[in-house]
Design a protein around this motif. Sequence first.
Motif, mmCIF file in Angstrom:
data_model
loop_
_atom_site.group_PDB
_atom_site.id
_atom_site.type_symbol
_atom_site.label_atom_id
_atom_site.label_comp_id
_atom_site.label_asym_id
_atom_site.label_seq_id
_atom_site.Cartn_x
_atom_site.Cartn_y
_atom_site.Cartn_z
ATOM 1 N N VAL A 111 0.850 -1.186 0.000
ATOM 2 C CA VAL A 111 0.000 0.000 0.000
ATOM 3 C C VAL A 111 0.887 1.237 0.000
ATOM 4 C CG1 VAL A 111 -1.914 1.178 1.133
ATOM 5 C CG2 VAL A 111 -1.659 -1.307 1.392
ATOM 6 N N SER A 112 0.776 2.040 -1.046
ATOM 7 C CA SER A 112 1.603 3.231 -1.180
ATOM 8 C C SER A 112 1.034 4.379 -0.343
ATOM 9 C CB SER A 112 1.684 3.658 -2.642
ATOM 10 O OG SER A 112 2.303 4.921 -2.765
ATOM 11 N N LYS A 113 1.916 5.083 0.369
ATOM 12 C CA LYS A 113 1.462 6.225 1.156
ATOM 13 C C LYS A 113 1.046 7.402 0.274
ATOM 14 C CE LYS A 113 3.780 5.331 5.533
ATOM 15 N NZ LYS A 113 4.637 5.873 6.601
ATOM 16 N N ASP A 114 1.533 7.425 -0.962
ATOM 17 C CA ASP A 114 1.175 8.509 -1.878
ATOM 18 C C ASP A 114 -0.191 8.294 -2.529
ATOM 19 O OD1 ASP A 114 3.565 9.801 -1.399
ATOM 20 O OD2 ASP A 114 4.604 8.819 -3.064
ATOM 21 N N GLY A 115 -0.805 7.128 -2.274
ATOM 22 C CA GLY A 115 -2.034 6.791 -2.993
ATOM 23 C C GLY A 115 -3.315 7.019 -2.216
ATOM 24 N N MET A 116 -3.288 7.810 -1.159
ATOM 25 C CA MET A 116 -4.487 8.009 -0.350
ATOM 26 C C MET A 116 -5.571 8.741 -1.148
ATOM 27 S SD MET A 116 -3.394 6.428 2.251
ATOM 28 C CE MET A 116 -4.935 6.581 3.149
ATOM 29 N N ARG A 117 -6.766 8.162 -1.190
ATOM 30 C CA ARG A 117 -7.904 8.766 -1.873
ATOM 31 C C ARG A 117 -8.921 9.332 -0.889
ATOM 32 N NH1 ARG A 117 -10.081 4.668 -6.337
ATOM 33 N NH2 ARG A 117 -11.091 6.567 -7.096
ATOM 34 N N GLU A 118 -9.170 8.585 0.188
ATOM 35 C CA GLU A 118 -10.037 9.054 1.269
ATOM 36 C C GLU A 118 -9.343 8.743 2.579
ATOM 37 O OE1 GLU A 118 -13.986 7.557 1.167
ATOM 38 O OE2 GLU A 118 -14.286 8.025 -0.959
ATOM 39 N N GLY A 119 -9.180 9.741 3.426
ATOM 40 C CA GLY A 119 -8.437 9.563 4.660
ATOM 41 C C GLY A 119 -6.970 9.897 4.461
ATOM 42 N N THR A 120 -6.217 9.822 5.536
ATOM 43 C CA THR A 120 -4.803 10.184 5.494
ATOM 44 C C THR A 120 -3.938 8.982 5.850
ATOM 45 O OG1 THR A 120 -4.720 10.838 7.825
ATOM 46 C CG2 THR A 120 -5.379 12.524 6.217
ATOM 47 N N ALA A 121 -2.653 9.104 5.563
ATOM 48 C CA ALA A 121 -1.715 8.042 5.912
ATOM 49 C C ALA A 121 -1.666 7.842 7.425
ATOM 50 C CB ALA A 121 -0.319 8.379 5.376
ATOM 51 N N GLU A 122 -1.771 8.930 8.176
ATOM 52 C CA GLU A 122 -1.758 8.834 9.639
ATOM 53 C C GLU A 122 -2.975 8.074 10.158
ATOM 54 O OE1 GLU A 122 0.900 11.864 8.244
ATOM 55 O OE2 GLU A 122 -1.254 11.630 7.906
ATOM 56 N N GLU A 123 -4.120 8.300 9.540
ATOM 57 C CA GLU A 123 -5.337 7.585 9.948
ATOM 58 C C GLU A 123 -5.236 6.101 9.630
ATOM 59 O OE1 GLU A 123 -8.752 11.074 9.504
ATOM 60 O OE2 GLU A 123 -8.175 9.874 7.745
ATOM 61 N N LEU A 124 -4.641 5.770 8.487
ATOM 62 C CA LEU A 124 -4.488 4.367 8.117
ATOM 63 C C LEU A 124 -3.484 3.670 9.031
ATOM 64 C CD1 LEU A 124 -5.383 2.132 6.303
ATOM 65 C CD2 LEU A 124 -3.750 2.883 4.569
ATOM 66 N N THR A 125 -2.411 4.376 9.384
ATOM 67 C CA THR A 125 -1.447 3.822 10.342
ATOM 68 C C THR A 125 -2.130 3.518 11.667
ATOM 69 O OG1 THR A 125 0.484 4.916 9.379
ATOM 70 C CG2 THR A 125 0.623 4.330 11.690
ATOM 71 N N ALA A 126 -2.934 4.450 12.150
ATOM 72 C CA ALA A 126 -3.638 4.257 13.418
ATOM 73 C C ALA A 126 -4.603 3.076 13.337
ATOM 74 C CB ALA A 126 -4.383 5.533 13.803
ATOM 75 N N LEU A 127 -5.292 2.925 12.202
ATOM 76 C CA LEU A 127 -6.226 1.812 12.034
ATOM 77 C C LEU A 127 -5.489 0.479 12.071
ATOM 78 C CD1 LEU A 127 -9.194 1.612 9.598
ATOM 79 C CD2 LEU A 127 -7.572 -0.255 9.662
ATOM 80 N N PHE A 128 -4.356 0.393 11.340
ATOM 81 C CA PHE A 128 -3.560 -0.841 11.350
ATOM 82 C C PHE A 128 -3.073 -1.171 12.762
ATOM 83 C CE2 PHE A 128 -2.215 -0.119 6.669
ATOM 84 C CZ PHE A 128 -3.354 -0.758 6.234
ATOM 85 N N MET A 129 -2.585 -0.160 13.465
ATOM 86 C CA MET A 129 -2.066 -0.392 14.815
ATOM 87 C C MET A 129 -3.156 -0.894 15.759
ATOM 88 S SD MET A 129 0.603 2.738 15.508
ATOM 89 C CE MET A 129 2.265 2.699 14.813
ATOM 90 N N ARG A 130 -4.365 -0.315 15.642
ATOM 91 C CA ARG A 130 -5.471 -0.744 16.500
ATOM 92 C C ARG A 130 -5.839 -2.203 16.260
ATOM 93 N NH1 ARG A 130 -7.735 4.223 15.013
ATOM 94 N NH2 ARG A 130 -9.198 3.204 13.578
ATOM 95 N N ASN A 131 -5.815 -2.599 15.005
ATOM 96 C CA ASN A 131 -6.325 -3.918 14.647
ATOM 97 C C ASN A 131 -5.267 -5.014 14.600
ATOM 98 O OD1 ASN A 131 -9.363 -3.731 13.789
ATOM 99 N ND2 ASN A 131 -8.395 -1.875 12.987
ATOM 100 N N MET A 132 -3.982 -4.659 14.565
ATOM 101 C CA MET A 132 -2.931 -5.666 14.444
ATOM 102 C C MET A 132 -2.045 -5.787 15.675
ATOM 103 S SD MET A 132 -1.747 -5.356 10.480
ATOM 104 C CE MET A 132 -2.912 -4.851 9.230
ATOM 105 N N GLY A 133 -2.033 -4.769 16.507
ATOM 106 C CA GLY A 133 -1.258 -4.859 17.744
ATOM 107 C C GLY A 133 0.212 -5.141 17.506
ATOM 108 N N THR A 134 0.702 -6.229 18.119
ATOM 109 C CA THR A 134 2.130 -6.550 18.043
ATOM 110 C C THR A 134 2.560 -7.030 16.661
ATOM 111 O OG1 THR A 134 1.683 -8.787 18.871
ATOM 112 C CG2 THR A 134 2.267 -7.105 20.495
#
Length: 208
Positions: A177-200
């Motif tokens: 997933v390219s950070k330059d390819g955001m269409r809706e939302g931001t890279a920071e929001e996607l990072t936060a979503l991954f961290m919430r759902n994947m943990g360690t």
Amino acid sequence: MPKCENCGKEFDGSFCPECGTKAEPDKSSIRNETRIDVSYSVRMSENMVGKKLKVLMLIGAVFLIIVGAVWLTLELVLPGEWEPEIVPPIIFLALGLFVGVFALAFKPIIRYLTLKNMVGKESTNFYTFTEEGYEVVTKMSDGTESKATGNYGSFIEAKEYADMWLLFINKATVFSVSKDGMREGTAEELTALFMRNMGTKYKVCYKK
């Protein structure tokens, strides 16, 4: 505005003012478009291989060279009633030199192989990420299309780099997933979503 699931009243807030029911969690989507061309695939391959393998190969090369040199020296210097066996230590030396040269030329080799394999195979991945899971639609340059869905529990690991995320389904299958390819939302929001759902399972691998 959203409607209360209990009484149907429209409201904007955390709790319904009519009956006190808690609002549904935010289910907004984060969308990304990643074009996987030759240059992007080269960067992705370099990230997947990483530096550890190169370091291990260099250590192995040094070990083989030292063993071969010591062995050859002992065969030639120490007196004995038998003829010195120089072929095995020379093989160790040659193998060590080969591994060392391969390790030093590893990045150019990866680039060459990636460029060769990616010719005519460009694709675009359209990602939709929510709290519940993900959907990816892949459109190939030849006109074919495929679709996959799943939840974050299907990933064995996620790695974040300076310009991309690599989401591993297994050791051989990865969503990039390219950070330059955001269409809706931001890279920071996607990072936060991954961290919430994947943990360690989530690793940050920024490169200077």
